[in-house]
Design a protein around this motif. Sequence first.
Motif, PDB file in Angstrom:
ATOM      1  N   VAL A  93     -10.338   1.483  15.625  1.00 20.15           N
ATOM      2  CA  VAL A  93     -10.257   0.030  15.832  1.00 20.15           C
ATOM      3  C   VAL A  93     -10.991  -0.712  14.710  1.00 20.15           C
ATOM      4  O   VAL A  93     -10.444  -1.617  14.062  1.00 20.15           O
ATOM      5  CB  VAL A  93     -10.861  -0.349  17.215  1.00 20.15           C
ATOM      6  N   ILE A  94     -12.228  -0.290  14.445  1.00 22.12           N
ATOM      7  CA  ILE A  94     -13.040  -1.030  13.466  1.00 22.12           C
ATOM      8  C   ILE A  94     -12.453  -0.928  12.047  1.00 22.12           C
ATOM      9  O   ILE A  94     -12.405  -1.919  11.320  1.00 22.12           O
ATOM     10  CB  ILE A  94     -14.489  -0.480  13.453  1.00 22.12           C
ATOM     11  N   SER A  95     -11.992   0.256  11.673  1.00 16.16           N
ATOM     12  CA  SER A  95     -11.460   0.382  10.306  1.00 16.16           C
ATOM     13  C   SER A  95     -10.140  -0.350  10.155  1.00 16.16           C
ATOM     14  O   SER A  95      -9.818  -0.838   9.069  1.00 16.16           O
ATOM     15  CB  SER A  95     -11.249   1.834   9.894  1.00 16.16           C
ATOM     16  N   THR A  96      -9.366  -0.393  11.248  1.00 16.30           N
ATOM     17  CA  THR A  96      -8.107  -1.143  11.161  1.00 16.30           C
ATOM     18  C   THR A  96      -8.428  -2.612  10.904  1.00 16.30           C
ATOM     19  O   THR A  96      -7.818  -3.263  10.041  1.00 16.30           O
ATOM     20  CB  THR A  96      -7.297  -1.003  12.468  1.00 16.30           C
ATOM     21  N   ILE A  97      -9.416  -3.120  11.625  1.00 12.99           N
ATOM     22  CA  ILE A  97      -9.791  -4.527  11.418  1.00 12.99           C
ATOM     23  C   ILE A  97     -10.258  -4.720   9.969  1.00 12.99           C
ATOM     24  O   ILE A  97      -9.884  -5.684   9.304  1.00 12.99           O
ATOM     25  CB  ILE A  97     -10.904  -4.936  12.408  1.00 12.99           C
ATOM     26  N   GLN A  98     -11.032  -3.766   9.471  1.00 15.80           N
ATOM     27  CA  GLN A  98     -11.510  -3.887   8.088  1.00 15.80           C
ATOM     28  C   GLN A  98     -10.362  -3.864   7.085  1.00 15.80           C
ATOM     29  O   GLN A  98     -10.409  -4.544   6.066  1.00 15.80           O
ATOM     30  CB  GLN A  98     -12.482  -2.741   7.736  1.00 15.80           C
ATOM     31  N   GLY A  99      -9.354  -3.047   7.372  1.00 17.97           N
ATOM     32  CA  GLY A  99      -8.193  -2.987   6.469  1.00 17.97           C
ATOM     33  C   GLY A  99      -7.493  -4.344   6.418  1.00 17.97           C
ATOM     34  O   GLY A  99      -6.930  -4.737   5.389  1.00 17.97           O
TER      35      GLY A  99
END
Length: 448
Positions: A352-358
């Motif tokens: 979830v967090i890395s998708t948001i960062q992407g």
Amino acid sequence: MANLKDNNWSSKLGFVLAASGSAVGLGNIWRFPYLVAENGGGTFIFLYFLCSLGIALAILLAEFTLGRMLGQNMFTAFNNKTGRFLLNGMPIVVSTTILSFYFVVCGWIVFYFVQSLTGQISYSTNDSEYYNLIFKSLLASPFILTLCTCIFIFLTIFINYKGVVQGVERTNLFLLPMLFIILIIMILRVLTLEGASEGVKYVFSFDYNYVTSKALMAALGQAFFSLSIGIGTMLIYSSYVKKDYNLKSSATYTVLIGSGIGIFTSLLIIPAVFAFNYDPNSGPGLTFITLPAVFANLKFGFIFAALLFLIMGMAAITSTISLVEAAVPALANLFKLTRKQAILCYAAICVVISTIQGLAFNKFSGFTIFGKNTFDFAGNFSDYLLTFGAFIVCIVVGWILPKAVAINEVTNNGTVPFKLVKVWLFILKYIAPSVIIIIVSNMIFKVL
Ligand code: PHE
């Protein structure tokens, strides 16, 4: 025999390589070369060595000492709820902050590796504008970014899931030597290029004019990040260490391997860039934009490119597994989960967090915190977190822990000679905290 039940490392080498694996990562392979290029070549390497050996090594040894002393009960040290929440919450917050942007860069590596190997990036033109466009179109594509990031998260979690010895230790035992061999082969090839010697000279040059406070701050920040100090990773790794391991030599090897790989990578990248007259000062884009253009000048350039992205991926995964390893016991303890359940929950959090960062590069690019997109903000914020962590370690070992207890632990009850023990404690007590306070003031000053 591996003691799987207690999660102990099965060998001393296993521990040193796991700690070195945590150290060797994108910090050494991606960030170090461009910092060297930006801050005066050899001058920066000298400053980095000074910070690594003069300060970071002492703090790393303090983390090892504290980690082994507290052992695997470290997360249950407090009886009250708030204490427990803070103690367990910190490693989760810190690891997640770093992993949120780290996994995104790992996703870029997956993309470049696959595209280089399959010929999607052609390496037939040496115009960096072509590679610039590829990079830009990657950042503009949320789906590809998320897909590549998730592939890397999956690989990481798979290793953690297999366990400390079977997963983490074995992976490091295999990947680090491999990485080193590939790096050496590539360096040898690059050094035979005409014009490469200018780059080598630059890597070993020394110029007083580059000894500035900015370079010093960058060197110290880089020393902490690239040696995984202040995050809790090294605390956790050393909590799996048996009582008879020599912590002092383990810490020294870890620093030498960590900084050594950074210097070797600079010896690969900077001479290659010099040989074809590109600008080494292209900052974070050095690896993803300038280097591909450099490889296009070589016969079988795509193989070199794929190999570079492969070693970057190898270095990165030995770090990501250590960051996951730091968060998992805390998560398990906080929510009463088993190790495997905690790993799976943490995998979901990372996705979830890395998708948001992407999305920070495309859909959410308008959203900023202190004028930075969330990706850059997480990078900067983690610098503060790890500096704060390093400071706490200095205070705990230098000021709070009785001297005799620290000395007993670091010398295995007096059985390992440690001539510089007083110097070590002096650095922890006075020098390192003062230097950290100076850096933080400088960082805050810059932010303002
Ligand atoms: N040392 C790793 C690198 O250089 C990053 C890292 C920081 C890993 C903190 C674990 C803990 O890329």
